[in-house]
Scaffold this motif. Structure first.
Motif, PDB file in Angstrom:
ATOM      1  N   SER A 110       0.689  -1.094  -0.018  1.00  0.00           N
ATOM      2  CA  SER A 110      -0.066   0.099  -0.185  1.00  0.00           C
ATOM      3  C   SER A 110       0.785   1.284  -0.143  1.00  0.00           C
ATOM      4  O   SER A 110       1.706   1.456   0.715  1.00  0.00           O
ATOM      5  N   PRO A 111       0.700   2.144  -1.115  1.00  0.00           N
ATOM      6  CA  PRO A 111       1.500   3.431  -0.933  1.00  0.00           C
ATOM      7  C   PRO A 111       1.036   4.399   0.344  1.00  0.00           C
ATOM      8  O   PRO A 111       1.963   5.561   0.511  1.00  0.00           O
ATOM      9  N   ASP A 112      -0.053   4.028   0.968  1.00  0.00           N
ATOM     10  CA  ASP A 112      -0.488   4.946   1.907  1.00  0.00           C
ATOM     11  C   ASP A 112      -0.508   4.242   3.088  1.00  0.00           C
ATOM     12  O   ASP A 112      -1.168   3.063   3.563  1.00  0.00           O
ATOM     13  N   TYR A 155      10.807  13.971   0.439  1.00  0.00           N
ATOM     14  CA  TYR A 155       9.733  13.226   1.356  1.00  0.00           C
ATOM     15  C   TYR A 155       9.768  13.479   2.916  1.00  0.00           C
ATOM     16  O   TYR A 155      10.629  14.138   3.358  1.00  0.00           O
TER      17      TYR A 155
END
Length: 215
Positions: free
Chosen positions: A31-33, A161
């Motif tokens: 999952s990128p989240d 980031y």
């Protein structure tokens, strides 16, 4: 007369728990989240399905008198899973509160069960002790993450980031699930003699009486 062979055993419980832990680890990893909403959603599904397995184990695997650990773990799982399953409660603070409370309480129960089983000569004691220790370690790691943690960083050629506390927390849960999946998977595939459970089952069955020699 010997007791009939059980179709649902400790090994099946371990393999099912490993399967659900692996599913949680995969969902977190890919999952990128890594937000609180995603973390609590995956956690909720993981602990609720695991709690169902423990309820089945309480009645299909363990004899009367040895069911309390499975029932306690199931109740703790249902409580944590239902709390994490409420969408409006899926905040960062709630993520840490629910996971720390769940990891600490279930880890403690698993550890106590394992220590008691070791005294009884049950070969599955090491598995319970290890799972309990990993759960307590997860609680300690989550407690150690500072509240409001924010750490900007940059990857050359990829951009800037920000690493936050919730990203770390969700990642730690994913790592925990992966470790549990591998450990319980190996444990479930390794033949063991669960002496404590087998002895209780034998005592519950009628014993064969030897009347001595010929009359």
């Amino acid at each position: 007369m010997s007791a009939p062979a059980r179709t649902f055993t400790v090994r099946h419980v371990q393999l099912l728990r490993a399967l659900f832990a692996a599913a949680a680890a995969v969902m977190i990893t890919f999952s990128p989240d890594h937000s609180a909403a995603v973390g609590l959603s995956v956690f909720s599904g993981f602990v609720l399905t695991s709690a169902l397995v423990m309820i089945l184990a309480a009645w299909l695997v363990f004899p009367a008198g040895q069911r309390w650990p499975s029932i306690v773990l199931a109740l703790l799982g249902f409580a944590a899973g239902m709390t994490a399953g409420v969408p409006m409660w899926r905040t960062e603070d709630m993520f840490f509160i629910v996971l720390i409370a769940w990891a600490a309480t279930t880890g403690f129960v698993e550890l106590v069960v394992g220590l008691r089983a070791r005294r009884a000569g049950d070969d599955t004691a090491r598995d319970s002790i290890t799972v309990g220790a990993i759960g307590l370690l997860l609680a300690v790691v989550l407690i150690a993450i500072p509240a409001g943690f924010v750490q900007p960083y940059a990857i050359e050629g990829a951009g800037d980031y920000v690493l936050t506390g919730i990203i770390l927390g969700v990642g730690m849960f994913g790592g925990y699930a992966a470790v549990i999946a591998v450990f319980l998977g190996i444990a479930g595939l390794t033949p063991k003699h669960t002496r404590a459970v087998d002895d209780a089952a034998d005592h519950a069955s009628p014993a064969t009486v030897d009347h001595g020699g010929d009359r």
